[in-house]
Design a protein around this motif. Structure first.
Motif, PDB file in Angstrom:
ATOM      1  N   LEU A   1       0.838  -1.198   0.000  1.00 22.10           N
ATOM      2  CA  LEU A   1       0.000   0.000   0.000  1.00 22.10           C
ATOM      3  C   LEU A   1       0.871   1.245   0.000  1.00 22.10           C
ATOM      4  N   PHE A   2       0.342   2.331  -0.568  1.00 24.93           N
ATOM      5  CA  PHE A   2       1.034   3.619  -0.516  1.00 24.93           C
ATOM      6  C   PHE A   2       0.627   4.345   0.765  1.00 24.93           C
ATOM      7  N   ILE A   3       1.608   4.658   1.597  1.00 29.35           N
ATOM      8  CA  ILE A   3       1.382   5.302   2.888  1.00 29.35           C
ATOM      9  C   ILE A   3       1.869   6.746   2.812  1.00 29.35           C
ATOM     10  N   PRO A   4       1.045   7.729   3.203  1.00 26.87           N
ATOM     11  CA  PRO A   4       1.462   9.129   3.127  1.00 26.87           C
ATOM     12  C   PRO A   4       2.595   9.454   4.094  1.00 26.87           C
ATOM     13  N   VAL A   5       3.400  10.448   3.717  1.00 27.98           N
ATOM     14  CA  VAL A   5       4.524  10.912   4.535  1.00 27.98           C
ATOM     15  C   VAL A   5       4.163  12.259   5.153  1.00 27.98           C
ATOM     16  N   GLU A   6       4.394  12.403   6.460  1.00 31.55           N
ATOM     17  CA  GLU A   6       4.187  13.679   7.149  1.00 31.55           C
ATOM     18  C   GLU A   6       5.547  14.220   7.595  1.00 31.55           C
ATOM     19  N   PHE A   7       5.782  15.502   7.350  1.00 29.88           N
ATOM     20  CA  PHE A   7       7.054  16.130   7.698  1.00 29.88           C
ATOM     21  C   PHE A   7       6.869  16.973   8.956  1.00 29.88           C
ATOM     22  N   LEU A   8       7.713  16.727   9.957  1.00 29.76           N
ATOM     23  CA  LEU A   8       7.622  17.403  11.244  1.00 29.76           C
ATOM     24  C   LEU A   8       8.699  18.477  11.373  1.00 29.76           C
ATOM     25  N   ASN A   9       8.390  19.516  12.152  1.00 34.89           N
ATOM     26  CA  ASN A   9       9.350  20.576  12.514  1.00 34.89           C
ATOM     27  C   ASN A   9       9.966  21.266  11.298  1.00 34.89           C
ATOM     28  N   GLU A  10       9.140  21.487  10.276  1.00 35.24           N
ATOM     29  CA  GLU A  10       9.653  22.155   9.081  1.00 35.24           C
ATOM     30  C   GLU A  10      10.166  23.559   9.405  1.00 35.24           C
ATOM     31  N   GLU A  11       9.446  24.280  10.298  1.00 37.27           N
ATOM     32  CA  GLU A  11       9.867  25.638  10.624  1.00 37.27           C
ATOM     33  C   GLU A  11      11.138  25.670  11.450  1.00 37.27           C
ATOM     34  N   GLU A  12      11.461  24.535  12.112  1.00 37.21           N
ATOM     35  CA  GLU A  12      12.655  24.476  12.959  1.00 37.21           C
ATOM     36  C   GLU A  12      13.907  24.072  12.181  1.00 37.21           C
ATOM     37  N   ALA A  13      13.755  23.596  10.979  1.00 37.62           N
ATOM     38  CA  ALA A  13      14.906  23.123  10.204  1.00 37.62           C
ATOM     39  C   ALA A  13      15.858  24.281   9.905  1.00 37.62           C
ATOM     40  N   PRO A  14      17.151  24.152  10.252  1.00 36.33           N
ATOM     41  CA  PRO A  14      18.118  25.224   9.978  1.00 36.33           C
ATOM     42  C   PRO A  14      18.157  25.606   8.501  1.00 36.33           C
ATOM     43  N   GLY A  15      18.051  24.593   7.624  1.00 31.75           N
ATOM     44  CA  GLY A  15      18.090  24.885   6.185  1.00 31.75           C
ATOM     45  C   GLY A  15      16.904  25.714   5.732  1.00 31.75           C
ATOM     46  N   ILE A  16      15.747  25.484   6.328  1.00 25.95           N
ATOM     47  CA  ILE A  16      14.556  26.276   5.980  1.00 25.95           C
ATOM     48  C   ILE A  16      14.709  27.698   6.510  1.00 25.95           C
TER      49      ILE A  16
ATOM     50  N   LYS B   1       0.291   6.858   8.601  1.00 26.19           N
ATOM     51  CA  LYS B   1       1.294   7.682   7.931  1.00 26.19           C
ATOM     52  C   LYS B   1       2.664   7.282   8.453  1.00 26.19           C
ATOM     53  N   ILE B   2       3.705   7.751   7.785  1.00 28.50           N
ATOM     54  CA  ILE B   2       5.049   7.689   8.329  1.00 28.50           C
ATOM     55  C   ILE B   2       5.539   9.126   8.468  1.00 28.50           C
ATOM     56  N   THR B   3       6.457   9.369   9.402  1.00 28.03           N
ATOM     57  CA  THR B   3       6.888  10.739   9.688  1.00 28.03           C
ATOM     58  C   THR B   3       8.385  10.894   9.497  1.00 28.03           C
ATOM     59  N   ILE B   4       8.769  12.110   9.087  1.00 33.74           N
ATOM     60  CA  ILE B   4      10.178  12.478   8.957  1.00 33.74           C
ATOM     61  C   ILE B   4      10.391  13.778   9.708  1.00 33.74           C
ATOM     62  N   ASP B   5      11.356  13.789  10.628  1.00 30.09           N
ATOM     63  CA  ASP B   5      11.664  14.971  11.431  1.00 30.09           C
ATOM     64  C   ASP B   5      12.721  15.804  10.704  1.00 30.09           C
ATOM     65  N   LEU B   6      12.361  17.040  10.370  1.00 30.30           N
ATOM     66  CA  LEU B   6      13.261  17.926   9.629  1.00 30.30           C
ATOM     67  C   LEU B   6      14.081  18.836  10.542  1.00 30.30           C
ATOM     68  N   ALA B   7      13.982  18.670  11.871  1.00 28.15           N
ATOM     69  CA  ALA B   7      14.540  19.628  12.827  1.00 28.15           C
ATOM     70  C   ALA B   7      16.027  19.902  12.631  1.00 28.15           C
ATOM     71  N   ASP B   8      16.800  18.922  12.188  1.00 23.81           N
ATOM     72  CA  ASP B   8      18.256  19.093  12.075  1.00 23.81           C
ATOM     73  C   ASP B   8      18.739  19.210  10.637  1.00 23.81           C
ATOM     74  N   MET B   9      17.836  19.334   9.688  1.00 24.52           N
ATOM     75  CA  MET B   9      18.248  19.316   8.286  1.00 24.52           C
ATOM     76  C   MET B   9      18.723  20.673   7.798  1.00 24.52           C
ATOM     77  N   GLU B  10      19.875  20.667   7.139  1.00 24.91           N
ATOM     78  CA  GLU B  10      20.488  21.857   6.563  1.00 24.91           C
ATOM     79  C   GLU B  10      20.235  21.892   5.057  1.00 24.91           C
ATOM     80  N   ILE B  11      20.602  23.004   4.427  1.00 29.61           N
ATOM     81  CA  ILE B  11      20.517  23.098   2.977  1.00 29.61           C
ATOM     82  C   ILE B  11      21.433  22.043   2.365  1.00 29.61           C
ATOM     83  N   GLY B  12      20.899  21.300   1.429  1.00 30.64           N
ATOM     84  CA  GLY B  12      21.659  20.233   0.783  1.00 30.64           C
ATOM     85  C   GLY B  12      21.437  18.865   1.399  1.00 30.64           C
ATOM     86  N   ASP B  13      20.803  18.804   2.571  1.00 33.40           N
ATOM     87  CA  ASP B  13      20.537  17.524   3.209  1.00 33.40           C
ATOM     88  C   ASP B  13      19.360  16.818   2.540  1.00 33.40           C
ATOM     89  N   THR B  14      19.391  15.502   2.576  1.00 34.06           N
ATOM     90  CA  THR B  14      18.303  14.708   2.032  1.00 34.06           C
ATOM     91  C   THR B  14      17.748  13.779   3.106  1.00 34.06           C
TER      92      THR B  14
END
Length: 218
Positions: A107-122, A147-160
């Protein structure tokens, strides 16, 4: 469990064989069969327009449905085949399979992104680019994640963010073996343009013929 399993409404089809199927189509229905689950096969009819809408929505064969048939208990099913008219490409018959709670399905499960505003790259002006808003997983029918979740809190520009960074629910695994990208934080368009311009200038300088460089030195 998944938050919302869509309903699929059907009617019991009286009669079998090609004659009953043709009559169903004349009545604006698509004949089908429900099989599996240690229960006798159940011939059904599904309203043509309702089925066509589901098909146009996409991923019909990888969507879990709650089948509702009057006079029968609701049952979870997944489509195993849709036959289509060879000329009009419209559905003419479908096969649905009943699922036990222990059945394994993709099955296709949606992805939710957490802490987008906290990400240093953002914060630095980077842009979140979502490559896969949904991820296809092999899951157990009785334990489907919402759903599955991805925490963006520590992601910088160029991170995947890749699938290996995701804590998958117990019993779930990706249908793709490699570590694929789900999202990344890319540089702002202005910064990318400036970097491209600098790269172009460096390339141009590198391409100046040696004779012209010698003349400048003289």
């Amino acid at each position: 469990m998944a938050g919302e399993i869509p309903d699929l409404h059907a009617q019991v089809r009286t009669g079998t064989g090609k004659g009953a199927a043709r009559q169903a189509r004349r009545d604006g229905m698509v004949p089908g069969i429900v099989f599996g689950g240690d229960v006798d096969p159940l011939p059904i009819n599904i309203p043509f327009n309702a089925l066509l809408k589901q098909l146009k929505a996409g991923r019909f064969k990888s969507t879990l449905f709650n089948l509702k048939v009057e006079g029968h208990d609701d049952v979870r099913v997944i489509c195993r085949d849709v036959q289509r008219d060879v000329v009009k490409d419209l559905p003419t018959h479908l096969d649905l399979m009943r699922l036990r709670r222990t059945s394994k399905i993709n099955l296709f499960i949606p992805v939710e992104f957490l802490n987008e505003e906290e990400a240093p790259g953002i914060k630095k002006g980077g842009v979140l680019t979502v490559v896969r808003p949904e991820v296809e997983l092999m899951v157990t029918a009785g334990d489907i994640p919402e759903k599955i979740t991805i925490d963006l809190a520590d992601m910088e520009i160029g991170d995947t963010a890749t699938i290996s960074m995701v804590d998958l629910p117990q019993g779930a695994k990706p249908t793709i073996d490699r570590d694929f990208v789900i999202a990344n934080i890319s540089a702002p368009s202005g910064l990318r343009a400036a970097e491209d311009e600098e790269d172009g200038e460096e390339t141009a300088a590198d391409e100046v013929p040696a004779t012209e460089q010698d003349e400048d030195e003289n």
